[in-house]
Design a protein around this motif. Structure first.
Motif, PDB file in Angstrom:
ATOM      1  N   PRO A  43       1.001  -1.275   0.093  1.00  0.00           N
ATOM      2  CA  PRO A  43      -0.006  -0.119   0.110  1.00  0.00           C
ATOM      3  C   PRO A  43       0.869   1.287   0.118  1.00  0.00           C
ATOM      4  N   THR A  44       1.974   1.137   0.504  1.00  0.00           N
ATOM      5  CA  THR A  44       2.978   2.381   1.008  1.00  0.00           C
ATOM      6  C   THR A  44       3.454   2.637  -0.741  1.00  0.00           C
ATOM      7  N   ALA A  45       3.631   1.675  -1.333  1.00  0.00           N
ATOM      8  CA  ALA A  45       4.375   2.031  -2.742  1.00  0.00           C
ATOM      9  C   ALA A  45       3.126   2.228  -3.492  1.00  0.00           C
ATOM     10  N   GLY A  46       1.773   1.658  -3.447  1.00  0.00           N
ATOM     11  CA  GLY A  46       0.805   2.101  -4.217  1.00  0.00           C
ATOM     12  C   GLY A  46       0.330   3.617  -4.191  1.00  0.00           C
ATOM     13  N   ILE A  47       0.372   4.143  -2.888  1.00  0.00           N
ATOM     14  CA  ILE A  47       0.022   5.492  -2.638  1.00  0.00           C
ATOM     15  C   ILE A  47       1.296   6.364  -2.985  1.00  0.00           C
ATOM     16  N   ALA A  48       2.407   6.044  -3.130  1.00  0.00           N
ATOM     17  CA  ALA A  48       3.819   6.778  -3.609  1.00  0.00           C
ATOM     18  C   ALA A  48       3.204   6.915  -5.118  1.00  0.00           C
ATOM     19  N   PHE A  49       2.784   5.660  -5.826  1.00  0.00           N
ATOM     20  CA  PHE A  49       2.468   5.781  -7.156  1.00  0.00           C
ATOM     21  C   PHE A  49       1.430   6.730  -7.577  1.00  0.00           C
ATOM     22  N   PHE A  50       0.602   6.622  -6.867  1.00  0.00           N
ATOM     23  CA  PHE A  50      -0.721   7.670  -6.725  1.00  0.00           C
ATOM     24  C   PHE A  50      -0.220   8.963  -6.736  1.00  0.00           C
ATOM     25  N   ILE A  51       0.554   9.579  -5.788  1.00  0.00           N
ATOM     26  CA  ILE A  51       1.062  10.898  -5.690  1.00  0.00           C
ATOM     27  C   ILE A  51       2.208  11.094  -6.829  1.00  0.00           C
ATOM     28  N   TRP A  52       2.916  10.189  -7.095  1.00  0.00           N
ATOM     29  CA  TRP A  52       3.886  10.499  -8.335  1.00  0.00           C
ATOM     30  C   TRP A  52       3.093  10.848  -9.704  1.00  0.00           C
ATOM     31  N   ALA A  53       2.210  10.099 -10.061  1.00  0.00           N
ATOM     32  CA  ALA A  53       1.303  10.347 -11.189  1.00  0.00           C
ATOM     33  C   ALA A  53       0.621  11.724 -11.172  1.00  0.00           C
ATOM     34  N   LEU A  54      -0.038  12.010 -10.057  1.00  0.00           N
ATOM     35  CA  LEU A  54      -0.691  13.213  -9.797  1.00  0.00           C
ATOM     36  C   LEU A  54       0.304  14.449 -10.351  1.00  0.00           C
ATOM     37  N   VAL A  55       1.500  14.221  -9.791  1.00  0.00           N
ATOM     38  CA  VAL A  55       2.334  15.443  -9.536  1.00  0.00           C
ATOM     39  C   VAL A  55       2.826  15.548 -11.214  1.00  0.00           C
ATOM     40  N   ARG A  56       3.318  14.239 -11.782  1.00  0.00           N
ATOM     41  CA  ARG A  56       3.565  14.524 -13.110  1.00  0.00           C
ATOM     42  C   ARG A  56       2.723  14.997 -13.959  1.00  0.00           C
ATOM     43  N   ALA A  57       1.212  14.711 -13.724  1.00  0.00           N
ATOM     44  CA  ALA A  57       0.137  15.292 -14.549  1.00  0.00           C
ATOM     45  C   ALA A  57       0.105  16.696 -14.104  1.00  0.00           C
ATOM     46  N   GLY A  58       0.197  16.868 -12.871  1.00  0.00           N
ATOM     47  CA  GLY A  58      -0.300  18.302 -12.299  1.00  0.00           C
ATOM     48  C   GLY A  58      -1.588  18.558 -12.230  1.00  0.00           C
ATOM     49  N   GLY A  59      -2.341  17.390 -12.068  1.00  0.00           N
ATOM     50  CA  GLY A  59      -3.919  17.526 -11.865  1.00  0.00           C
ATOM     51  C   GLY A  59      -4.441  16.017 -12.024  1.00  0.00           C
ATOM     52  N   VAL A  60      -5.628  15.800 -11.573  1.00  0.00           N
ATOM     53  CA  VAL A  60      -6.125  14.681 -11.902  1.00  0.00           C
ATOM     54  C   VAL A  60      -6.796  14.037 -13.017  1.00  0.00           C
TER      55      VAL A  60
END
Length: 565
Positions: free
Chosen positions: A215-232
């Protein structure tokens, strides 16, 4: 004559060497019904507390299939929040079903194959067991191949030269795999083998580690993707494409998809819950953790897939997280590749845990019940892994192959088995099981019925299948079927479960079965060490505790009639 005796002696010696450990004094028939892995779990091995079940389901929920579970619903016209709501509802219902079957194992400390003997009969239970064993072996191979994709990403994040497009391919173009993909799959399959070695009561530590790391890695992936996209991304702003009855039926199908995805785990939960320290340890921990864990994972999957449209403009949403990670490798530097390696490692661990929980232990327990003289859970798990490798699962994952549709739909038919199990324990027997008699192969045993088969259970089982069979054929073959059959199949799990349970209950009312209580009565909490060898002085197999023949432990009467067939 001497040579023949020598061969007989060698065969007998070899037979004794490969036979698994068992209790002394068992009859030949009992050796076909039990070994130490099938007996009720003794107190020393009842080591699963409530937090072990929480860790088990948190670990199981964070896997690639759950990540993508909302994708088909959104593609078919639901908004993201409607799809997510269907996950909450579907897995809440699935959690309730899991607790219903798991309660039996947690109370009497017996697994799925033995629980089924009470309803299907001593020998009749072998068909449902074989049914689930084959399905688990198929899914083991499929899940291992997905795990192989994780290994491919891990290797490629270190060495970019590990590329399926540049490494010479020795497989046919239409095989569904490449040399690099197959090598990665084989590495994952090979590394998974040591995990099968550990007994079930100890494998809980794997799920505990997985529950923290994945779950820690999954949440990190979630944050990483949103930061790269600059949005949802646009998916979360997308409205439903359907309305009226079409919208309602699509929502129902999404809910039932979540439940059907859990069909195997619903019937096999006793294989784990039997290791519970106390029955309540397997109740609330599972009832709440299942919907929460799967809903959170689905939520992350929706938002990461939505952000992929911004990260890679002009593309369709990337629902498979492994495909998105592969894109990250192609356009990132060493730091980004390190992040991919860690997340891919987490997904690999997730696939390993899911494969052990849903397939290896399930199939191992089932193979043990099919051949208890020579099989135990460990050997059965390795047999499951060998079958999964031999099946060449990449052939079934090709988009042109209809087998995966069949395999997914076929698991829904386990609802008939679950319906009979629940009806027998909760409504017919009212919680009472004579545990020792579940290992009694004699005609006088209360679970022998007619030649070891309970026709009432098979009547319910077949009825539960028939109600879905026309819609099932339409789903697999894509043919035209009556609209009514399609609607029934849209609620396939409920239809199979309810019809099977009802037909079994009615059959038992028409033709009563022995060893039932007229009041709620469970004696599982009194089970300690159980000796299964026949008590020749009595002539029948006694209960694990002395239960009054006329009155139960709480004063309620128990129907002790022998076979009425």
């Amino acid at each position: 004559m001497t040579t023949r005796r020598l061969h007989t002696s060698r065969a007998k010696s070899w037979n004794n060497k490969v036979a698994v450990d068992n209790e002394e004094g068992l009859s030949t028939a009992q050796l076909m019904l039990t070994n130490n892995d099938l007996k009720p779990v003794e107190p020393a091995r009842r080591q699963w507390g409530p937090w072990n079940f929480v860790g088990f389901w948190v670990a199981d929920s964070f896997n690639i299939n759950t990540w993508m579970i909302s994708s088909s619903s959104i593609v078919n016209g639901l908004s993201w929040w409607q799809a997510w709501l269907s996950v909450w509802l579907g897995y809440s219902i699935a959690g309730a079903f899991v607790c219903m079957t798991g309660r039996i194992g947690a109370t009497y400390h017996i697994g799925f194959p033995v629980v089924n003997r009470a309803s299907f009969g001593i020998w009749g239970s072998l068909w449902p067991v074989l049914n689930r064993a084959v399905l688990a072996a198929f899914w083991y191979g499929v899940q291992a191949y997905i795990g192989g994709h994780c290994v491919y990403l891990m290797i490629r994040s270190i060495w970019l030269s590990w590329d399926r497009n540049t490494i010479p391919n020795t497989f046919a173009a239409d095989s569904g795999t490449t040399t690099a993909d197959y090598a990665s799959f084989f590495i994952f399959w090979l590394v998974s083998l040591p995990a099968i070695w550990f007994p079930v009561h100890q494998i809980r530590h794997l799920f505990t580690v997985k529950a923290y790391f994945v779950p820690t890695a999954g949440i990190a992936f979630f944050i990483w993707a949103l930061v790269r996209a600059g949005g949802v991304g646009p998916i979360v702003h997308q409205k439903a494409k359907l309305e009226g009855s079409d919208l309602a039926w699509e929502f129902v199908k999404a809910v039932l998809s979540a439940i059907a995805n859990f069909a195997t785990l619903i019937v096999n939960d006793p294989d784990f819950s039997r290791f519970a320290t106390k029955p309540k340890d397997a109740l609330w921990s599972q009832l709440f953790t299942i919907p929460i864990g799967f809903a959170v994972t689905s939520f992350i999957g929706i938002f990461v897939s939505s952000s992929s449209i911004i990260i890679y403009p002009g593309t369709e949403p990337i629902w498979d997280p492994l495909d998105l990670l592969e894109r990250f490798i192609d356009d990132g530097g060493s730091a980004q590749r390190f992040g991919v390696f860690v997340i891919a490692l987490a997904f690999a661990l997730a696939q390993l845990g899911t494969n052990i929980a849903a397939n290896s232990i399930s199939a191992g327990t089932d193979f043990t019940a099919l051949l208890p003289r020579f099989m135990n859970i460990r050997r059965g798990g390795y047999l499951c892994a060998a079958i999964g490798l031999a099946l060449c699962p990449y052939m079934f994952l090709s988009s042109s192959n209809n087998f995966m549709t069949y395999l997914s739909a076929y698991s829904v038919f386990l609802s008939s088995i679950a319906g009979v199990m629940v009806s027998d324990y909760y409504f017919v027997r009212r919680g009472y099981l004579g545990v020792k008699e579940l290992y009694d192969a004699r005609r006088s045993g209360p679970y022998y019925f007619t030649y070891g088969f309970n026709w009432r259970a098979y009547a319910g089982y077949i009825a539960g299948i028939l109600i879905n069979v026309v819609g099932f054929a339409g789903a697999v073959n894509g043919g035209n079927v009556p609209i009514g059959a399609t609607y029934i199949y849209n609620v396939n799990f409920f239809a199979g479960f309810i019809v099977a349970a009802a037909v079994y209950w009615i059959s038992c009312k028409i033709s009563p079965i022995p060893a039932c209580s007229d009041k709620w009565l469970k004696v599982g909490d009194q089970i300690d060490e159980v000796r299964l060898a026949y008590d020749e002085t009595i002539g029948t197999a006694a209960s694990p505790q002395k239960v009054d023949e006329e009155n139960g432990l709480d004063g309620s009467s128990i129907d002790k009639r022998r076979n009425s067939d």
